[in-house]
Design an enzyme around this catalytic site. Structure first.
Site, PDB file in Angstrom:
ATOM      1  N   ASN A 285      46.495 -75.761 -55.291  1.00 40.61           N
ATOM      2  CA  ASN A 285      45.578 -75.748 -54.155  1.00 40.61           C
ATOM      3  C   ASN A 285      44.168 -75.455 -54.627  1.00 40.61           C
ATOM      4  O   ASN A 285      43.952 -74.863 -55.682  1.00 40.61           O
ATOM      5  CB  ASN A 285      45.997 -74.696 -53.124  1.00 40.61           C
ATOM      6  CG  ASN A 285      45.865 -73.287 -53.643  1.00 40.61           C
ATOM      7  OD1 ASN A 285      46.712 -72.821 -54.396  1.00 40.61           O
ATOM      8  ND2 ASN A 285      44.814 -72.586 -53.230  1.00 40.61           N
ATOM      9  N   CYS A 286      43.203 -75.911 -53.840  1.00 38.82           N
ATOM     10  CA  CYS A 286      41.820 -75.511 -54.047  1.00 38.82           C
ATOM     11  C   CYS A 286      41.425 -74.622 -52.878  1.00 38.82           C
ATOM     12  O   CYS A 286      42.275 -73.946 -52.305  1.00 38.82           O
ATOM     13  CB  CYS A 286      40.906 -76.723 -54.184  1.00 38.82           C
ATOM     14  SG  CYS A 286      40.834 -77.741 -52.703  1.00 38.82           S
ATOM     15  N   THR A 287      40.194 -74.645 -52.466  1.00 35.97           N
ATOM     16  CA  THR A 287      39.733 -73.724 -51.435  1.00 35.97           C
ATOM     17  C   THR A 287      40.332 -74.005 -50.066  1.00 35.97           C
ATOM     18  O   THR A 287      40.662 -73.088 -49.322  1.00 35.97           O
ATOM     19  CB  THR A 287      38.195 -73.811 -51.311  1.00 35.97           C
ATOM     20  OG1 THR A 287      37.630 -73.864 -52.601  1.00 35.97           O
ATOM     21  CG2 THR A 287      37.657 -72.614 -50.551  1.00 35.97           C
TER      22      THR A 287
ATOM     23  N   ARG B  19      42.568 -77.058 -49.431  1.00 31.79           N
ATOM     24  CA  ARG B  19      43.634 -78.056 -49.332  1.00 31.79           C
ATOM     25  C   ARG B  19      44.718 -77.843 -50.376  1.00 31.79           C
ATOM     26  O   ARG B  19      44.469 -77.285 -51.442  1.00 31.79           O
ATOM     27  CB  ARG B  19      43.042 -79.459 -49.478  1.00 31.79           C
ATOM     28  CG  ARG B  19      42.551 -79.788 -50.864  1.00 31.79           C
ATOM     29  CD  ARG B  19      41.671 -81.015 -50.897  1.00 31.79           C
ATOM     30  NE  ARG B  19      40.282 -80.665 -50.703  1.00 31.79           N
ATOM     31  CZ  ARG B  19      39.269 -81.496 -50.901  1.00 31.79           C
ATOM     32  NH1 ARG B  19      39.506 -82.735 -51.290  1.00 31.79           N
ATOM     33  NH2 ARG B  19      38.036 -81.114 -50.701  1.00 31.79           N
TER      34      ARG B  19
ATOM     35  N   PHE C  59      37.086 -67.499 -53.627  1.00 32.15           N
ATOM     36  CA  PHE C  59      38.206 -68.187 -54.255  1.00 32.15           C
ATOM     37  C   PHE C  59      38.287 -67.787 -55.723  1.00 32.15           C
ATOM     38  O   PHE C  59      37.261 -67.585 -56.373  1.00 32.15           O
ATOM     39  CB  PHE C  59      38.039 -69.702 -54.128  1.00 32.15           C
ATOM     40  CG  PHE C  59      39.328 -70.450 -54.290  1.00 32.15           C
ATOM     41  CD1 PHE C  59      40.302 -70.386 -53.318  1.00 32.15           C
ATOM     42  CD2 PHE C  59      39.583 -71.200 -55.430  1.00 32.15           C
ATOM     43  CE1 PHE C  59      41.495 -71.064 -53.467  1.00 32.15           C
ATOM     44  CE2 PHE C  59      40.770 -71.874 -55.589  1.00 32.15           C
ATOM     45  CZ  PHE C  59      41.736 -71.811 -54.602  1.00 32.15           C
TER      46      PHE C  59
END
EC number: 2.7.1.211
Length: 663
Positions: free
Chosen positions: A430-432, A434, A566
């Site tokens: 995952n990223c920030t 999605r 993040f």
């Protein structure tokens, strides 16, 4: 620092969980031996428990390395083991003798005799190994050394780091140890006040392992006190004048009211202060730890459960312990122990002729149970201490706790099933905002079913890659999906109740007012529809804008509180005082760079002002990595935003007003 300490506390729960069982084995064996029975059975029980208790530092090293690593990988635990073995071997008495060129082993400073099973060394080793894993687990070495790249490099770097730390401790540790011994000798002449000071520092020094320095002064024959030896010698010590009724045992007696009554009462307070949804799991930990403390006097399971997550409470515990030792010494109530100040040793000490009015320690224990209960409860609630069961839900949850009805678990289950489950899902990342997923075949994914969960969008990249836009809380969903993947949940099985999607309008409302929005950096201002990422350009996350930066500095576009940062540093969440949530996303697909181009000057929970410098971005590094540098500002609770007016396609200066949002 607060968040770091809480992560430490949660990481220690894994090794701490095994300690109550080990202490009970030792306690039962001591009980039987104390009744005059010693055979193979008691030896078996004793050694089974000591196998764990005598390697507490090693357990902490492995547990902390695993828990503090960024993805809880087993190679981090191996690095923790390696990191612990280095100082344990290098700083062993025999090794120190050779390193310092001493003629006799007896010339080695006794400080180094405490290195075996020293929890301080275990903690340092675990934290060092975790730091090495987080830093080096993704490093790629030149081709000639490529075998040692990535996770294989972590134990090597951990060993080197601990070798440096061991070299430092080789010269520092004896001095610290000698100072504490001198301090102990000094307060030994202060009567009941000295006993109180000893009790306070005994507890306070436990996390460092240096309590052994004080113990050696009062419990053994370092300064001629030998409190434990003279008490256990009983009548023989009385006849020789080495023991005095009402005095011998004064440095032990005060621990009985604390370990048998005070700490269990404190455990009750911790349980009652836990969140309702966490009371069951808190009760299981507190009950086992409290019984271990009462029955055997092994307090580590209980003390380490709040030592780091709520350190002010541990200081209060040290104060109470000091008071307890001072009280029992003042009234000359004495008892002693061979193992620890639990019920087993208390019961066995009743028949010891050196014991003086030991039954009064039960009365003192009842009083200290009240003191601990109300003292702990007041401190926890007054200062909102994060004791077990009160952890902030915005951070990491306690690992390995099933949360079947949790909204993130429900959402993760539904998405996971729609993706095709374990048969189709290969990689979960995952990223920030999605989920970045690799699957066997995206044609097998039920996109409509995913959209029905209420997520903002689904983006198919190619035949094997797909992204699911979840929002800024995507990390929790990714964690739950990883647990499903590891557990091998069947695609056809329903493991959670149907999710009821709540309308965002019911959750996020803003007052009827306008807020000015400022450019986060100097450059060209563009509408969000021109950002080269469909998740943003199609406004799946909400409306907003972007700046194509010409300078490295990034400033806050709006005043508020940092909601989250993040781990890869490329995105920051901000919430204004009236509830508007803003995501500042630095670059496109920059999550792949693992935070290297970003230097942040803010942390979660920090208040920031509009225009405050919050980050510096290495734009040259982004360009070399082939990443776009768009500074994207998105209003993620878009249902609360009634109107957004932003200038577009204009050159702007950082901190310049570029538009306004109307709630």
């Amino acid at each position: 620092m607060k968040a770091y300490m809480q992560r430490m506390g949660r990481s220690l729960m894994l090794p701490v969980a095994v300690l109550p069982a080990a202490s009970l084995l030792v306690g039962i064996a001591n009980w039987i031996v104390g009744m005059g029975v010693s055979n193979a059975g008691t030896t078996f029980l004793m050694n089974a428990g000591l196998a764990i208790l005598n390697h507490l530092a090693l357990l902490f090293a492995v547990g902390l390395a695993l828990g503090m690593s960024k993805d809880k990988d087993g190679s981090a635990a191996l690095a923790g083991l390696v990191a612990y073995l280095v100082p344990q071997t290098v700083l062993a008495s025999e090794s120190v003798q050779g390193l310092l060129g001493l003629e006799k082993l007896s010339d080695v400073n006794p400080a180094f005799s405490t290195m075996d099973n020293n929890v301080f060394i275990g903690i340092i080793a675990g934290l060092t190994a975790a730091a090495m894993y987080n830093r080096f687990s993704q490093v790629k070495l030149p081709m000639a050394l490529s075998f040692f790249s990535g996770k294989r490099l972590v134990p090597i770097m951990s060993a080197l780091a601990m070798l440096v730390i061991s070299a430092i401790l080789l010269f520092i540790w004896p001095s610290v140890y000698d100072v504490l011994v001198a301090f102990g000798k000094g307060i030994s002449h202060l009567g009941f006040v000295g006993a109180g000071l000893y009790g306070f520092f005994n507890r306070l020094l436990i996390p460092t392992g240096l309590h052994h320095a004080l113990n050696s002064v009062f419990w053994f024959d370092v300064a001629g006190i030998n409190d434990i030896g003279n008490f256990l010698a009983g009548q023989q010590a009385l006849d020789s004048g080495q023991a005095i009724v009402g005095q011998t045992g004064m440095y032990q007696a005060g621990f009985f009211p604390v370990m048998m009554f005070g700490l269990p009462a404190g455990a009750l307070a911790i349980y009652q202060c836990a969140r309702p949804e966490k009371k069951k799991q808190t009760a299981s930990l507190m009950l086992a730890a409290a019984f271990a403390s009462f029955f055997t006097g092994v307090t580590e399971p209980l003390e380490f459960s709040f030592m780091f997550v709520a350190w002010p409470l541990y200081v209060l515990h040290a104060v109470f312990t000091g008071i307890s030792l001072a009280v029992s010494a003042f009234f000359h109530w004495t008892a002693g122990f061979a193992f620890s100040a639990g019920f087993v040793d208390y019961f066995l000490s009743l028949k010891n002729p050196v014991a003086n009015q030991p039954l009064m320690l039960l009365v003192q224990g009842a009083v200290f149970a009240v003191i601990y209960y109300f003292g702990f409860r007041f401190a926890i609630q007054k200062f909102n201490l994060m004791t077990p069961g009160r952890e902030e839900t915005a951070g990491e949850e306690t690992p390995d706790i099933a949360t079947g009805d949790d909204k993130f678990a429900v959402l993760a289950t539904q998405i996971y099933q729609a993706l095709g489950g374990k048969e189709n899902v290969r990689v979960i990342d995952n990223c920030t905002t999605r989920l970045r997923l690799q699957v066997q075949d995206t044609d097998k994914v039920d996109q409509e079913k995913i959209k029905q969960t209420g997520v903002p969008g689904v983006k198919v990249i190619d035949k094997t890659n797909i992204q699911v836009v979840v929002g800024t809380q995507v990390q929790f969903v990714a964690d739950e999906m990883s647990r499903l993947q590891q557990g091998g949940t069947n695609t056809g099985e329903s493991v959670a109740k149907p999710m009821i999607v709540e309308e965002k309008e019911e959750k996020t409302t803003l007052p009827e007012e306008q807020l000015a929005v400022y450019a986060p950096s100097k450059g060209e201002l563009i509408p969000i529809s021109e950002v080269a990422d469909p998740v943003f350009s199609e406004k799946m996350m909400g409306d907003g804008f972007a700046v194509l930066p010409e300078a490295n500095e990034v400033f806050a576009p709006i005043s508020g509180t940092i909601l989250n940062v993040f781990p890869t540093k490329h995105a920051i969440g901000i919430q204004t005082d009236n509830g508007l949530e803003v995501l500042l996303h630095m670059g496109i697909n920059t999550v792949d760079l693992k935070g290297e181009p970003f230097t942040l000057y803010v942390e979660e929970g920090q208040r920031i002002a509009r225009g405050q410098l919050i980050a510096v971005v290495d734009l040259e590094m982004l360009e070399k990595a082939g990443k776009k540098s768009d500074m994207i500002v998105v209003f993620t609770n878009g249902a609360a935003v009634k109107e957004l007016s932003i200038r577009s396609n204009a050159l702007v200066q950082a901190n310049e007003v570029v538009g306004q949002v109307k709630g």
